[in-house]
Design a protein around this motif. Sequence first.
Motif, short mmCIF file in Angstrom:
data_model
loop_
_atom_site.label_atom_id
_atom_site.label_comp_id
_atom_site.label_asym_id
_atom_site.label_seq_id
_atom_site.Cartn_x
_atom_site.Cartn_y
_atom_site.Cartn_z
N VAL A 110 5.40 -21.11 7.50
CA VAL A 110 4.89 -21.31 6.14
C VAL A 110 5.14 -20.04 5.33
O VAL A 110 4.83 -18.93 5.76
N THR A 111 5.70 -20.21 4.13
CA THR A 111 6.06 -19.08 3.28
C THR A 111 4.84 -18.56 2.53
O THR A 111 4.00 -19.34 2.09
N ASN A 112 4.76 -17.25 2.37
CA ASN A 112 3.73 -16.63 1.56
C ASN A 112 4.31 -16.24 0.20
O ASN A 112 5.43 -15.74 0.12
N PHE A 113 3.52 -16.45 -0.84
CA PHE A 113 3.87 -16.01 -2.19
C PHE A 113 2.74 -15.14 -2.71
O PHE A 113 1.57 -15.50 -2.57
N VAL A 114 3.08 -14.01 -3.31
CA VAL A 114 2.07 -13.07 -3.80
C VAL A 114 2.30 -12.82 -5.29
O VAL A 114 3.43 -12.56 -5.72
N ARG A 115 1.23 -12.91 -6.05
CA ARG A 115 1.27 -12.60 -7.49
C ARG A 115 0.49 -11.30 -7.71
O ARG A 115 -0.74 -11.28 -7.61
N PRO A 116 1.18 -10.18 -7.96
CA PRO A 116 0.46 -8.94 -8.25
C PRO A 116 -0.28 -9.04 -9.59
O PRO A 116 0.30 -9.42 -10.59
N LEU A 117 -1.55 -8.68 -9.58
CA LEU A 117 -2.33 -8.61 -10.81
C LEU A 117 -2.50 -7.18 -11.28
O LEU A 117 -2.58 -6.91 -12.47
N ARG A 118 -2.58 -6.26 -10.31
CA ARG A 118 -2.70 -4.83 -10.62
C ARG A 118 -1.66 -4.08 -9.79
O ARG A 118 -1.98 -3.47 -8.76
N PRO A 119 -0.40 -4.11 -10.22
CA PRO A 119 0.67 -3.49 -9.43
C PRO A 119 0.44 -2.01 -9.16
O PRO A 119 0.78 -1.51 -8.08
N ALA A 120 -0.15 -1.28 -10.12
CA ALA A 120 -0.36 0.15 -9.92
C ALA A 120 -1.30 0.40 -8.74
O ALA A 120 -1.05 1.28 -7.91
N LYS A 121 -2.36 -0.37 -8.63
CA LYS A 121 -3.28 -0.20 -7.50
C LYS A 121 -2.62 -0.58 -6.19
O LYS A 121 -2.84 0.07 -5.16
N LEU A 122 -1.79 -1.63 -6.22
CA LEU A 122 -1.08 -2.02 -5.00
C LEU A 122 -0.19 -0.89 -4.51
O LEU A 122 -0.15 -0.59 -3.32
N LEU A 123 0.53 -0.24 -5.43
CA LEU A 123 1.42 0.85 -5.05
C LEU A 123 0.64 2.04 -4.50
O LEU A 123 1.07 2.70 -3.56
N ARG A 124 -0.52 2.33 -5.10
CA ARG A 124 -1.31 3.48 -4.65
C ARG A 124 -1.95 3.25 -3.29
O ARG A 124 -2.10 4.17 -2.50
N SER A 125 -2.32 2.01 -3.01
CA SER A 125 -3.20 1.74 -1.88
C SER A 125 -2.48 1.27 -0.62
O SER A 125 -2.89 1.63 0.49
N ILE A 126 -1.45 0.45 -0.76
CA ILE A 126 -0.89 -0.22 0.41
C ILE A 126 0.28 0.55 0.99
O ILE A 126 1.17 0.99 0.27
N ASP A 127 0.28 0.66 2.31
CA ASP A 127 1.44 1.18 3.03
C ASP A 127 2.32 0.00 3.39
O ASP A 127 2.10 -0.69 4.38
N LEU A 128 3.33 -0.24 2.56
CA LEU A 128 4.17 -1.42 2.74
C LEU A 128 4.89 -1.40 4.08
O LEU A 128 5.14 -2.46 4.67
#
Length: 338
Positions: free
Chosen positions: A92-110
Amino acid sequence: PGEPPPVALVYDGDRIVGHCGTVPHRLWDGTSQHRAHWLNGLMVLPEYRGGPIGLLVLKELTARLPLSTILTVTPAARRLFGAVGYREVGLVTNFVRPLRPAKLLRSIDLASLQLEGLPRWLSWGADLARRTRVAELGAVVAGACLRLLATATRRVGSRLTIASTTLLPDARELDDLWARVRTELAASSVRDGLHLSASFGARRGVKGEPTYTFVTVRDASRLEGVGVVRHPKRNGDPRLRGVRVATISDIVYPLKRRDVGLALLGAVEGAAKAANSDAILCSTSHHDLAGLLRRQAYFRVAGNLHFLLRDTNQTTRWPKDLASWWLARGDANADEVF
């Protein structure tokens, strides 16, 4: 309804060492519905793993379930299910809609998430954003562009009425909606009033707070679509480092009414923002919904849920292409992660 769902247990003396439960549901094959069960909660105590306990649990349970389905993640579990007759339909495919891209970049270790399919700017900027403000400012701009893109692709006519509530619509309305939707589906869980109310209607979070927001779209007074948005958990996946992810647990609308589908996704975005979410997750492989998600600035990322089916009656030719199946993150309670 009212019957306890089947559960299989393995004992060593008076100690439970293996367990697997089920979630009753019904499967639609394009023309009729069939009684089925999701397998859920396969567990074996650590000191008993590597032996026959998991196989004993599944053999005991599946002997009583002619038709059952599974959403599972680990390779070991998939091999075990395959040993008792389950066929893997697909990932099953996952789809993600970023709402706060800046926070995602700061917080997540991709890198730790090991996700494939992320846009290059997000992968490239993640490390830089933690060290400088440049990428973060770029993410803010990108977020604004995503919002404009999503809004521009939603051409909702004035005749459509959109609402968000903590209560499901009337069961008769949901039954009528499903009766119209199912004619366009080759395979799906039955998503009528009974299913939606049993799966989402009475569940509450910490201190009795609502777990879900229900979004609806009406054309005049008739219900044309419903979406179920799960609020972010207080303690989600530790790899997300505090990022709050709302989940589209279920969504039902006539496939030919793309305007309704887009209106629902717009309402989902509003509900997710109201729940203070940083991103929205939708898990689906159906080609119609996947197309709408892309138009709403959802990015395809690597999935981790494998869908498996076991049908000992073999009276129905279930689609072998996962893109023909209407699956949702809320199936088998798989929306509880975030």
